[in-house]
Write a protein that holds these residues in place. Structure first.
Motif, PDB file in Angstrom:
ATOM      1  N   ASP A 181       0.845  -1.190   0.000  1.00  0.00           N
ATOM      2  CA  ASP A 181       0.000   0.000   0.000  1.00  0.00           C
ATOM      3  C   ASP A 181       0.883   1.244   0.000  1.00  0.00           C
ATOM      4  OD1 ASP A 181      -1.701   2.180   0.823  1.00  0.00           O
ATOM      5  OD2 ASP A 181      -3.147   0.696   1.523  1.00  0.00           O
ATOM      6  N   PRO A 182       0.736   2.128  -0.989  1.00  0.00           N
ATOM      7  CA  PRO A 182       1.604   3.315  -1.083  1.00  0.00           C
ATOM      8  C   PRO A 182       1.464   4.263   0.103  1.00  0.00           C
ATOM      9  CG  PRO A 182      -0.206   3.437  -2.662  1.00  0.00           C
ATOM     10  CD  PRO A 182      -0.213   2.050  -2.124  1.00  0.00           C
ATOM     11  N   LEU A 183       0.334   4.207   0.792  1.00  0.00           N
ATOM     12  CA  LEU A 183       0.149   5.082   1.944  1.00  0.00           C
ATOM     13  C   LEU A 183       1.069   4.711   3.103  1.00  0.00           C
ATOM     14  CD1 LEU A 183      -3.756   5.401   1.977  1.00  0.00           C
ATOM     15  CD2 LEU A 183      -2.087   7.103   1.210  1.00  0.00           C
ATOM     16  N   LEU A 184       1.571   3.474   3.088  1.00  0.00           N
ATOM     17  CA  LEU A 184       2.493   3.045   4.138  1.00  0.00           C
ATOM     18  C   LEU A 184       3.740   3.915   4.173  1.00  0.00           C
ATOM     19  CD1 LEU A 184       2.573  -0.871   4.113  1.00  0.00           C
ATOM     20  CD2 LEU A 184       1.998   0.614   6.047  1.00  0.00           C
ATOM     21  N   ALA A 185       4.204   4.313   3.010  1.00  0.00           N
ATOM     22  CA  ALA A 185       5.438   5.100   2.925  1.00  0.00           C
ATOM     23  C   ALA A 185       5.288   6.468   3.577  1.00  0.00           C
ATOM     24  CB  ALA A 185       5.846   5.261   1.464  1.00  0.00           C
ATOM     25  N   GLN A 186       4.046   6.935   3.715  1.00  0.00           N
ATOM     26  CA  GLN A 186       3.804   8.249   4.290  1.00  0.00           C
ATOM     27  C   GLN A 186       3.417   8.176   5.766  1.00  0.00           C
ATOM     28  OE1 GLN A 186       0.773  10.102   1.826  1.00  0.00           O
ATOM     29  NE2 GLN A 186       1.522   9.021   0.022  1.00  0.00           N
ATOM     30  N   ALA A 187       3.335   6.961   6.289  1.00  0.00           N
ATOM     31  CA  ALA A 187       2.843   6.775   7.651  1.00  0.00           C
ATOM     32  C   ALA A 187       3.964   6.418   8.620  1.00  0.00           C
ATOM     33  CB  ALA A 187       1.777   5.681   7.672  1.00  0.00           C
ATOM     34  N   LYS A 188       3.751   6.795   9.858  1.00  0.00           N
ATOM     35  CA  LYS A 188       4.657   6.449  10.941  1.00  0.00           C
ATOM     36  C   LYS A 188       3.976   5.383  11.789  1.00  0.00           C
ATOM     37  CE  LYS A 188       7.246   8.571  14.762  1.00  0.00           C
ATOM     38  NZ  LYS A 188       7.491   9.849  15.505  1.00  0.00           N
ATOM     39  N   ILE A 189       4.556   4.196  11.822  1.00  0.00           N
ATOM     40  CA  ILE A 189       3.986   3.079  12.582  1.00  0.00           C
ATOM     41  C   ILE A 189       4.751   2.939  13.891  1.00  0.00           C
ATOM     42  CG2 ILE A 189       3.320   0.654  12.550  1.00  0.00           C
ATOM     43  CD1 ILE A 189       2.051   2.208  10.289  1.00  0.00           C
ATOM     44  N   GLU A 190       4.027   2.926  14.981  1.00  0.00           N
ATOM     45  CA  GLU A 190       4.660   2.782  16.291  1.00  0.00           C
ATOM     46  C   GLU A 190       4.021   1.604  17.017  1.00  0.00           C
ATOM     47  OE1 GLU A 190       5.795   6.895  18.001  1.00  0.00           O
ATOM     48  OE2 GLU A 190       3.974   7.218  16.843  1.00  0.00           O
ATOM     49  N   VAL A 191       4.860   0.734  17.536  1.00  0.00           N
ATOM     50  CA  VAL A 191       4.403  -0.504  18.151  1.00  0.00           C
ATOM     51  C   VAL A 191       4.469  -0.381  19.660  1.00  0.00           C
ATOM     52  CG1 VAL A 191       4.834  -2.966  18.399  1.00  0.00           C
ATOM     53  CG2 VAL A 191       5.096  -1.865  16.168  1.00  0.00           C
ATOM     54  N   ALA A 192       3.323  -0.555  20.297  1.00  0.00           N
ATOM     55  CA  ALA A 192       3.234  -0.489  21.748  1.00  0.00           C
ATOM     56  C   ALA A 192       3.218  -1.905  22.309  1.00  0.00           C
ATOM     57  CB  ALA A 192       1.964   0.254  22.156  1.00  0.00           C
ATOM     58  N   SER A 193       4.316  -2.286  22.917  1.00  0.00           N
ATOM     59  CA  SER A 193       4.407  -3.631  23.478  1.00  0.00           C
ATOM     60  C   SER A 193       5.466  -3.663  24.557  1.00  0.00           C
ATOM     61  CB  SER A 193       4.759  -4.652  22.392  1.00  0.00           C
ATOM     62  OG  SER A 193       4.978  -5.928  22.965  1.00  0.00           O
ATOM     63  N   ASP A 194       5.176  -4.361  25.647  1.00  0.00           N
ATOM     64  CA  ASP A 194       6.156  -4.531  26.707  1.00  0.00           C
ATOM     65  C   ASP A 194       6.789  -5.913  26.668  1.00  0.00           C
ATOM     66  OD1 ASP A 194       5.814  -1.951  27.848  1.00  0.00           O
ATOM     67  OD2 ASP A 194       3.934  -2.621  28.728  1.00  0.00           O
ATOM     68  N   VAL A 195       6.481  -6.674  25.609  1.00  0.00           N
ATOM     69  CA  VAL A 195       7.076  -7.998  25.437  1.00  0.00           C
ATOM     70  C   VAL A 195       8.435  -7.846  24.757  1.00  0.00           C
ATOM     71  CG1 VAL A 195       6.855 -10.203  24.225  1.00  0.00           C
ATOM     72  CG2 VAL A 195       4.863  -9.179  25.346  1.00  0.00           C
ATOM     73  N   GLU A 196       9.467  -8.433  25.334  1.00  0.00           N
ATOM     74  CA  GLU A 196      10.814  -8.308  24.784  1.00  0.00           C
ATOM     75  C   GLU A 196      11.355  -9.628  24.251  1.00  0.00           C
ATOM     76  OE1 GLU A 196      13.371  -6.370  27.553  1.00  0.00           O
ATOM     77  OE2 GLU A 196      12.276  -4.465  27.446  1.00  0.00           O
ATOM     78  N   ASN A 197      10.497 -10.613  24.094  1.00  0.00           N
ATOM     79  CA  ASN A 197      10.953 -11.917  23.614  1.00  0.00           C
ATOM     80  C   ASN A 197      11.474 -11.845  22.191  1.00  0.00           C
ATOM     81  OD1 ASN A 197       8.506 -12.226  25.513  1.00  0.00           O
ATOM     82  ND2 ASN A 197       9.554 -14.178  25.699  1.00  0.00           N
ATOM     83  N   PRO A 198      12.541 -12.596  21.895  1.00  0.00           N
ATOM     84  CA  PRO A 198      13.002 -12.700  20.508  1.00  0.00           C
ATOM     85  C   PRO A 198      12.038 -13.554  19.704  1.00  0.00           C
ATOM     86  CG  PRO A 198      14.216 -14.214  21.883  1.00  0.00           C
ATOM     87  CD  PRO A 198      13.355 -13.410  22.812  1.00  0.00           C
ATOM     88  N   LEU A 199      12.272 -13.644  18.421  1.00  0.00           N
ATOM     89  CA  LEU A 199      11.380 -14.429  17.577  1.00  0.00           C
ATOM     90  C   LEU A 199      11.525 -15.921  17.831  1.00  0.00           C
ATOM     91  CD1 LEU A 199       9.360 -14.489  15.194  1.00  0.00           C
ATOM     92  CD2 LEU A 199      11.341 -14.594  13.652  1.00  0.00           C
ATOM     93  N   LEU A 200      12.776 -16.381  17.985  1.00  0.00           N
ATOM     94  CA  LEU A 200      13.071 -17.814  18.015  1.00  0.00           C
ATOM     95  C   LEU A 200      13.703 -18.248  19.338  1.00  0.00           C
ATOM     96  CD1 LEU A 200      14.691 -17.974  14.457  1.00  0.00           C
ATOM     97  CD2 LEU A 200      12.312 -18.528  15.051  1.00  0.00           C
ATOM     98  N   GLY A 201      13.750 -19.565  19.515  1.00  0.00           N
ATOM     99  CA  GLY A 201      14.466 -20.119  20.655  1.00  0.00           C
ATOM    100  C   GLY A 201      13.593 -20.380  21.867  1.00  0.00           C
ATOM    101  N   GLU A 202      14.242 -20.698  22.968  1.00  0.00           N
ATOM    102  CA  GLU A 202      13.521 -21.105  24.173  1.00  0.00           C
ATOM    103  C   GLU A 202      12.723 -19.963  24.797  1.00  0.00           C
ATOM    104  OE1 GLU A 202      17.298 -20.566  27.286  1.00  0.00           O
ATOM    105  OE2 GLU A 202      16.542 -22.553  26.784  1.00  0.00           O
ATOM    106  N   ASN A 203      13.062 -18.742  24.465  1.00  0.00           N
ATOM    107  CA  ASN A 203      12.296 -17.584  24.937  1.00  0.00           C
ATOM    108  C   ASN A 203      11.503 -16.926  23.812  1.00  0.00           C
ATOM    109  OD1 ASN A 203      13.201 -17.598  27.702  1.00  0.00           O
ATOM    110  ND2 ASN A 203      15.180 -16.853  26.966  1.00  0.00           N
ATOM    111  N   GLY A 204      11.395 -17.601  22.684  1.00  0.00           N
ATOM    112  CA  GLY A 204      10.758 -17.038  21.506  1.00  0.00           C
ATOM    113  C   GLY A 204       9.251 -17.161  21.489  1.00  0.00           C
ATOM    114  N   ALA A 205       8.665 -16.727  20.385  1.00  0.00           N
ATOM    115  CA  ALA A 205       7.211 -16.667  20.242  1.00  0.00           C
ATOM    116  C   ALA A 205       6.548 -18.027  20.446  1.00  0.00           C
ATOM    117  CB  ALA A 205       6.859 -16.119  18.855  1.00  0.00           C
TER     118      ALA A 205
END
Length: 381
Positions: A181-205
């Protein structure tokens, strides 16, 4: 004339942040009827964030039909403040676990497509800043569904779009971002999350959050982990981005990783973003008192919860802070080292939980009146 800031979070399963702020104001007005009151409903990026931000910014709640986690249509709501060009989205509204019956939970097939549809709708309605709260997801697809809804093609070796769900990620062969979507390039996306887990591994998703979403066997978890590993490898190879170990990449079944890969977001704690978007620091200037609170205050509250964020901001201007809670739990005294000067439980004594939840607003108003009187006595000396 006194200036009093009232900035509570919601009291979970009892009443909203705005309802809490209104009850506190009523109690204080019985003692200080001529004070200036400023209600700023707060949240920390989790449940209640959309409603709080809609109240704080005079925005509207927009409900649309989107693709639910299982591919069926569900209704999802987000907040849109057109004057501010801001949208606040909770991914759980579209892709949350509450949309999936217990006996149908299966992260091999659940998708974040609906979350992407919410983002697209917000962009089309003029949002140039999107706050996206993560948490409560039914998914483990690395944000692949969201990416597809945003127009990004995730293709298998035959050039066909991969299917929905974490179980299909291993078929990903090529990523084509040209249709985004071309509008994405004009937008500022900010993610609100207090989860610090990595994607992979024993502490992952998968390892940490997969079982509650239906990944109840080692075989399912292995399939999901292999899929996310392959997904991360393709992203790294084609987009030049390593999303495996970034803190927060594992949030919401890897949606954090997908956002990092495709929309270049700012990752921040939920309460930090809410304080910024409500211009709390500006509004709290020259205040005489700040009142905050939420359903429960305990030792865990010091790790990114709303009252602590509010208190730290208030202390930049040396303003006293009072916190009100439905319950003061184990170790709550730790909050006194993080900007809160006094804390009170709103229930008047040992009462049934049903009574506390039913009459909570009344108790909150009465407690606020008593606190106001105590504060007045101190001021009069």
């Amino acid at each position: 004339m006194k200036k009093i800031i009232i900035a509570p979070d919601s009291f979970k399963e009892s009443f909203s942040a705005l309802e809490a702020a209104t009850a506190i104001e009523k109690g204080f007005k019985q003692v200080f009827p001529d004070a200036t009151y400023l209600k700023i409903p707060m949240a920390d990026g989790g449940e209640g964030t959309v409603e709080s931000l809609a109240d704080a910014l005079n925005g509207e709640l927009r409900t649309i039909q989107v693709t639910g986690p299982l591919g069926n249509k569900v209704e999802a709501t987000y907040a849109l403040a057109k004057q501010e060009e801001v949208a606040v989205i909770e991914m759980a509204s579209a892709s949350g676990l509450h949309h999936v019956p217990q006996d149908q939970r299966n992260p091999l097939i659940t998708t974040t497509y609906g979350t992407g549809e919410l983002v697209v709708d917000a962009l089309k309605n003029g949002a140039t800043r999107i706050i996206l709260g993560l948490g409560g997801s039914a998914t483990n697809d690395g944000g692949a569904g969201m990416a597809q809804a945003l127009g990004i093609k995730l293709l298998d070796e035959n050039g066909h779009s991969i299917k929905h769900g974490g179980g299909a990620l291993h078929t990903l062969h090529r990523i084509d971002t040209r249709g985004a979507d071309p509008l994405l390039a004009q937008a500022k996306i900010e993610v609100a999350s207090d989860v610090e887990n990595p994607l992979l591994g024993e502490n992952g998703a998968t390892a940490i959050y997969g079982p509650q979403k239906g990944a109840t066997t080692p075989e399912i978890r292995a399939q999901l982990e292999n899929g996310l590993t392959h997904f991360a490898r393709v992203v790294d190879r084609q987009l030049g981005m390593d999303i495996r170990d970034t803190p927060g990449a594992g949030a919401a079944g890897g949606l954090g990783a997908g956002l990092l890969a495709f929309v270049n977001p700012r990752m921040a704690s939920g309460v930090t973003l809410i304080l910024e978007i409500t211009r709390f620091q500006e509004k709290v200037s020259n205040a005489d008192l700040v009142i905050t609170g939420e359903g429960r205050l305990d030792y865990q509250s010091i790790f990114g919860k709303t009252p602590i964020g509010v208190a730290r901001a208030a202390k930049q201007d040396n303003i006293p802070v009072i916190a009100l809670a439905g319950q003061l739990g184990h170790g709550y005294e730790a909050i006194y080292k993080h900007g809160i000067d006094a804390a009170y439980s709103l229930v008047p004594g040992a009462i049934p939980l049903e009574d506390a939840m039913k009459n909570g607003l009344t108790y909150l108003e009465e407690l606020s009146r008593n606190i106001a009187m105590t504060w007045k006595l101190g001021k009069d000396k």
